[in-house]
Scaffold this active site. Structure first.
Site, PDB file in Angstrom:
ATOM      1  N   TYR A   1     -10.571   2.707   5.573  1.00 49.37           N
ATOM      2  CA  TYR A   1      -9.439   2.403   4.692  1.00 49.37           C
ATOM      3  C   TYR A   1      -9.853   1.339   3.676  1.00 49.37           C
ATOM      4  O   TYR A   1     -10.427   0.314   4.050  1.00 49.37           O
ATOM      5  CB  TYR A   1      -8.270   1.915   5.547  1.00 49.37           C
ATOM      6  CG  TYR A   1      -6.975   1.716   4.808  1.00 49.37           C
ATOM      7  CD1 TYR A   1      -6.231   2.801   4.366  1.00 49.37           C
ATOM      8  CD2 TYR A   1      -6.488   0.437   4.563  1.00 49.37           C
ATOM      9  CE1 TYR A   1      -5.032   2.617   3.698  1.00 49.37           C
ATOM     10  CE2 TYR A   1      -5.295   0.247   3.904  1.00 49.37           C
ATOM     11  CZ  TYR A   1      -4.570   1.341   3.476  1.00 49.37           C
ATOM     12  OH  TYR A   1      -3.384   1.161   2.804  1.00 49.37           O
TER      13      TYR A   1
ATOM     14  N   GLU B   1      -0.398   9.947   5.563  1.00 45.85           N
ATOM     15  CA  GLU B   1      -1.069  10.193   6.841  1.00 45.85           C
ATOM     16  C   GLU B   1      -0.129  11.036   7.692  1.00 45.85           C
ATOM     17  O   GLU B   1       1.077  10.761   7.737  1.00 45.85           O
ATOM     18  CB  GLU B   1      -1.413   8.846   7.492  1.00 45.85           C
ATOM     19  CG  GLU B   1      -2.432   8.072   6.659  1.00 45.85           C
ATOM     20  CD  GLU B   1      -2.344   6.555   6.817  1.00 45.85           C
ATOM     21  OE1 GLU B   1      -1.741   6.088   7.811  1.00 45.85           O
ATOM     22  OE2 GLU B   1      -2.868   5.836   5.935  1.00 45.85           O
TER      23      GLU B   1
ATOM     24  N   SER C   1       0.791  -1.230   0.000  1.00 48.86           N
ATOM     25  CA  SER C   1       0.000   0.000   0.000  1.00 48.86           C
ATOM     26  C   SER C   1       0.827   1.286   0.000  1.00 48.86           C
ATOM     27  O   SER C   1       0.256   2.376  -0.121  1.00 48.86           O
ATOM     28  CB  SER C   1      -0.967   0.006   1.177  1.00 48.86           C
ATOM     29  OG  SER C   1      -2.024  -0.895   0.927  1.00 48.86           O
TER      30      SER C   1
END
Length: 350
Positions: A139, A260, A54
């Site tokens: 998510y 993030e 990811s």
């Protein structure tokens, strides 16, 4: 410093190989451990190719930001502006930004097993929202996958081709969606708990969500252009800067495009909480930030990435000009990746 953070994790989790890179003040350093292939006894190096999992999402986000900076994509538009067959569906109530920040209304972590490439549009047309867009972060690979797909449509390009062009503009010379024959010798094998060698089996929209293969050399280069985007030509500079904008507050974390964010310095406990299983698998309340912008105070940006045989972590703090890349050919626990990365960054910070 790196040895103290990495060697105990490798021993505890029996990780065959790890490639670690750090950058301090614009200079990169490489630390290589163990084997890329147990069978062939191939040592890990900074050119070894790992499945990023990811972490690929941060590159897809940069591509979307590039499309936005080029005037081809609007984050405020709805998906049907680029994919007409979604007109009138629940997913079309969300914006492109919602797709890129996992706030479209409850898309699941993974596509249902029955969904294949040919059924992708039908899946999104039939999907039913569980919450209003922008009210919760869940998510989701389908969310980010559709984000990448509409980005390619907006660019009038095949996703792979568009991403390859982005790699070139970012100076990433050993990053691939499809590893070419000339680079296969650098490709690491991933390993499961039984030490069985494995490679990724790509699913629907795998390329934008978890499909990139890259090296620690390229990834630390990617960290360096994120620390100092001004070294890039336009519109690549604005593309990278666009991924640093925070859009939603989710607990102690701010969700941007791909990255993030946490105020720096950040405690290990807070960083692990933001990367916890509940943040990955559950819906969490999200609050839209009124005037989205890149942070002015020191901030840590991070992302984890996993596939069946690989476990990775990257983080950077632009204000301190420091970053860490940790790539491993085993999917070991995320809290331990965060612990190692946090320990290294804390000691690098001036």
């Amino acid at each position: 410093m790196v040895d103290q953070a990495i060697r105990p994790i490798m021993a505890e989790h029996e990780v065959p190989g790890m490639a670690v890179a750090v950058t301090v003040g614009g200079k990169a350093y490489f630390f290589n451990y163990g084997l890329a292939s147990i069978k062939d006894q191939t040592p890990v190096s900074e050119t070894t190719l790992f499945e990023l999992g990811s972490i690929s999402k941060t590159l897809t986000a940069t591509l979307a930001s590039y499309a936005q900076a080029s005037g081809k994509l609007s984050l405020d538009a709805h998906p049907s502006a680029y994919m007409a067959q979604l007109k009138g569906s629940d997913i079309d109530k969300a914006s492109v930004l919602n797709l890129g920040t996992y706030t479209a209304g409850g898309l699941p972590l993974q596509f249902p097993e029955a969904v294949k490439d040919a059924h992708m549009a039908d899946y999104f047309r039939q999907w039913q929202a569980q919450a209003a867009p922008g009210t919760q972060r869940r998510y989701s690979n389908p969310s980010l996958g559709l984000f990448g797909h509409v980005t390619a449509l907006a660019l009038g390009s095949d996703f792979d081709e568009a991403m390859n062009q982005l790699f070139a503009q970012l100076g990433l010379s050993s990053s691939y969606l499809r590893v070419p024959p000339g680079a296969v010798a650098n490709q690491a094998w991933g390993y499961d708990e039984d030490k069985q060698a494995r490679r990724m089996d790509p699913g629907v929209l795998a390329a934008p969500t978890y499909g990139v293969h890259s090296s620690s050399a390229d990834m630390i280069g990617f960290m360096q252009v994120n620390i100092a985007p001004e070294q890039l030509d336009e519109p690549a500079r604005r593309a990278v800067q666009g991924t640093h904008v925070g859009y939603f507050k989710v607990g102690a974390m701010v969700q941007g495009l791909g990255w993030e964010q946490y105020p720096w310095p950040v405690s290990l406990k807070r960083l692990q909480a933001g990367n916890s299983r509940s943040m990955i698998t559950q819906a969490n309340a999200a609050r839209r930030i009124g005037a989205p912008k890149a942070p002015s105070a020191p901030t840590l940006f991070n992302k984890t990435g996993s596939t069946g045989g690989f476990g990775n972590y990257v983080a950077f703090v632009p204000a301190k000009k420091i970053a860490v890349v940790i790539l491993a050919n085993k999917n070991y626990p995320i809290p331990d990746r965060i612990k190692a990365g946090h320990a290294i960054l804390e000691q690098l910070a001036p």
